[in-house]
Design a protein around this motif. Structure first.
Motif, mmCIF file in Angstrom:
data_model
loop_
_atom_site.group_PDB
_atom_site.id
_atom_site.type_symbol
_atom_site.label_atom_id
_atom_site.label_comp_id
_atom_site.label_asym_id
_atom_site.label_seq_id
_atom_site.Cartn_x
_atom_site.Cartn_y
_atom_site.Cartn_z
ATOM 1 N N LYS A 115 39.428 33.849 35.212
ATOM 2 C CA LYS A 115 39.886 33.150 34.012
ATOM 3 C C LYS A 115 39.126 33.636 32.778
ATOM 4 O O LYS A 115 39.716 33.814 31.704
ATOM 5 C CB LYS A 115 39.699 31.639 34.182
ATOM 6 C CG LYS A 115 40.681 31.009 35.156
ATOM 7 C CD LYS A 115 40.464 29.509 35.240
ATOM 8 C CE LYS A 115 41.482 28.860 36.177
ATOM 9 N NZ LYS A 115 41.276 27.388 36.272
ATOM 10 N N ALA A 116 37.816 33.835 32.964
ATOM 11 C CA ALA A 116 37.014 34.312 31.829
ATOM 12 C C ALA A 116 37.442 35.713 31.398
ATOM 13 O O ALA A 116 37.568 36.003 30.199
ATOM 14 C CB ALA A 116 35.534 34.305 32.209
ATOM 15 N N GLN A 174 30.700 27.093 51.323
ATOM 16 C CA GLN A 174 30.285 28.329 50.670
ATOM 17 C C GLN A 174 31.498 29.130 50.213
ATOM 18 O O GLN A 174 31.504 29.689 49.102
ATOM 19 C CB GLN A 174 29.435 29.159 51.641
ATOM 20 C CG GLN A 174 28.862 30.436 51.032
ATOM 21 C CD GLN A 174 27.912 30.158 49.889
ATOM 22 O OE1 GLN A 174 27.075 29.266 49.984
ATOM 23 N NE2 GLN A 174 28.020 30.909 48.802
ATOM 24 N N ALA A 175 32.523 29.181 51.084
ATOM 25 C CA ALA A 175 33.745 29.900 50.715
ATOM 26 C C ALA A 175 34.422 29.259 49.512
ATOM 27 O O ALA A 175 34.927 29.940 48.613
ATOM 28 C CB ALA A 175 34.699 29.943 51.912
ATOM 29 N N GLU A 176 34.436 27.933 49.497
ATOM 30 C CA GLU A 176 35.047 27.231 48.360
ATOM 31 C C GLU A 176 34.264 27.510 47.078
ATOM 32 O O GLU A 176 34.854 27.708 46.007
ATOM 33 C CB GLU A 176 35.074 25.727 48.651
ATOM 34 C CG GLU A 176 35.697 24.875 47.559
ATOM 35 C CD GLU A 176 37.171 25.146 47.360
ATOM 36 O OE1 GLU A 176 37.696 24.766 46.293
ATOM 37 O OE2 GLU A 176 37.792 25.747 48.262
ATOM 38 N N ILE A 236 35.695 29.371 43.766
ATOM 39 C CA ILE A 236 35.612 28.790 42.421
ATOM 40 C C ILE A 236 34.991 29.783 41.451
ATOM 41 O O ILE A 236 35.433 29.933 40.309
ATOM 42 C CB ILE A 236 34.808 27.479 42.474
ATOM 43 C CG1 ILE A 236 35.596 26.412 43.252
ATOM 44 C CG2 ILE A 236 34.498 26.976 41.066
ATOM 45 C CD1 ILE A 236 34.813 25.145 43.496
ATOM 46 N N LYS A 237 33.932 30.496 41.931
ATOM 47 C CA LYS A 237 33.289 31.492 41.069
ATOM 48 C C LYS A 237 34.267 32.617 40.707
ATOM 49 O O LYS A 237 34.336 33.052 39.556
ATOM 50 C CB LYS A 237 32.069 32.080 41.770
ATOM 51 C CG LYS A 237 30.899 31.114 41.901
ATOM 52 C CD LYS A 237 29.742 31.779 42.617
ATOM 53 C CE LYS A 237 28.563 30.824 42.761
ATOM 54 N NZ LYS A 237 27.429 31.453 43.485
ATOM 55 N N ILE A 238 35.039 33.090 41.723
ATOM 56 C CA ILE A 238 35.995 34.174 41.482
ATOM 57 C C ILE A 238 37.076 33.738 40.505
ATOM 58 O O ILE A 238 37.438 34.476 39.577
ATOM 59 C CB ILE A 238 36.613 34.636 42.818
ATOM 60 C CG1 ILE A 238 35.539 35.303 43.691
ATOM 61 C CG2 ILE A 238 37.773 35.591 42.578
ATOM 62 C CD1 ILE A 238 36.004 35.607 45.096
ATOM 63 N N VAL A 239 37.585 32.503 40.720
ATOM 64 C CA VAL A 239 38.629 31.994 39.825
ATOM 65 C C VAL A 239 38.095 31.849 38.408
ATOM 66 O O VAL A 239 38.761 32.218 37.426
ATOM 67 C CB VAL A 239 39.157 30.640 40.354
ATOM 68 C CG1 VAL A 239 40.083 29.982 39.336
ATOM 69 C CG2 VAL A 239 39.910 30.854 41.664
#
Length: 318
Positions: A206-207, A193-195, A199-202
């Motif tokens: 980036k967006a 879940q943390a990963e 990934i969502k935050i990164v």
């Protein structure tokens, strides 16, 4: 025929059958019968039709030649002091050419095999931790088979297979193991879940970075076009005799009036433009011209000073 005659013939037939039944006997398939003559071993009879001498020969026992299974539960303790019940299943068979040894050398073969199983299990399991016992069940089974096979072969028994079919620790230990497994799975789930969150935050960062980059590029392009338009406007005014400073001031005043016009077209706006008095445009124009003149004089003075310093340095070098 009288009743007496019928009774006589019936009794005679029974006597004849009883007499012959002491002479003949049948051995079933996968069975061995042991015959003693006058109390001493005489022979072994396998499946089929056989004769014996009444009173002198006696069938003292029968052994099955089929594969048999013995299930034993052994209570023992592991190296880490956990009590566990080990269920052992041993498949064994009487060797056909060693029926004599199987019948006469052992009084109770099942009890003998059970003793060997207890001895091996209680010698091997205390050397292992509980987790190792679960992982090395095959090792325990092989050790049991090897020990029993070597001992029982002399008694006419062949050990076909030994299996550890069940391991049953104490209930408290099982609950603790289940809690450990649950905690481990929850830990793995939390890591995944943390990963996923990372990934969502990164991806979001980036967006956003890409969006700001595009916004900056758009702003830069917009300013570039505005500058190009101002430059063209200044060139046009220069062609009609208006110098660059006056042209710049005129453009600013024009933009000021355009802004006022745009604000007047939108009746719902709350924007206030300062200064907004009728003479503000004229005052703005005079201030800008004065500012440009002062800036020009300061720039010219700095330029002359720099040229003078360069000339003095050149003389000193010579």
């Amino acid at each position: 025929m009288s009743l007496f005659s019928l009774l006589f013939y019936g009794l005679l037939i029974l006597l004849i059958l009883s007499f012959f039944s002491n002479f003949i006997f049948i051995v079933h398939q996968e069975t061995a019968s042991i015959i003693e003559r006058l109390g001493k071993f005489h022979s072994i009879r396998l499946a089929g039709f056989h004769f014996k001498i009444p009173i002198i020969d006696n069938i003292v026992g029968r052994l099955t030649l089929k594969i048999q299974q013995l299930d034993i539960i052994v209570d023992t303790k592991t190296k880490d002091n956990v009590f566990v019940k080990v269920k052992i299943s041993v498949q064994f068979q009487v060797i056909k050419n060693k029926v004599y040894e199987a019948f006469y050398k052992l009084d109770n073969s099942l009890s003998q095999i059970t003793s060997y199983i207890f001895d091996v299990v209680r010698a091997e399991v205390p050397k292992m931790r509980l987790d190792d016992v679960f992982e090395r069940k095959d090792y325990i089974a092989i050790a049991v088979k090897r020990e029993i096979e070597g001992a029982m072969l002399n008694y006419g028994y062949s050990i076909i297979k030994a299996l550890v079919t069940d391991l049953d620790p104490d209930e408290k230990v099982k609950h603790a193991m289940n809690r450990i497994n649950t905690a481990e799975r929850e830990k793995v789930a939390a890591e995944y879940q943390a990963e996923a969150d990372r990934i969502k935050i990164v991806a979001k960062a980036k967006a956003e970075a890409e969006s700001k980059k595009l916004q900056g590029k758009g702003t830069a392009d917009q300013r570039r076009e505005i500058a190009r338009g101002i430059l063209e406007s200044v060139e046009v005014l220069n062609n009609v005799g208006i110098n660059s400073q006056e042209a710049s001031a005129l453009i600013v005043v024009t933009q000021h009036y355009d802004t006022l016009q745009s604000m007047g077209e939108n009746t719902n706006t709350n924007l206030i433009l300062l200064p907004n008095s009728p003479g503000s445009a004229s005052e703005m124009l005079n201030n800008m011209i004065t500012t440009f003149n002062i800036s020009s004089k300061i720039g010219e003075s700095i330029k002359n000073k720099n040229n003078s310093n360069k000339n003095n340095n050149s003389k000193k070098i010579k």
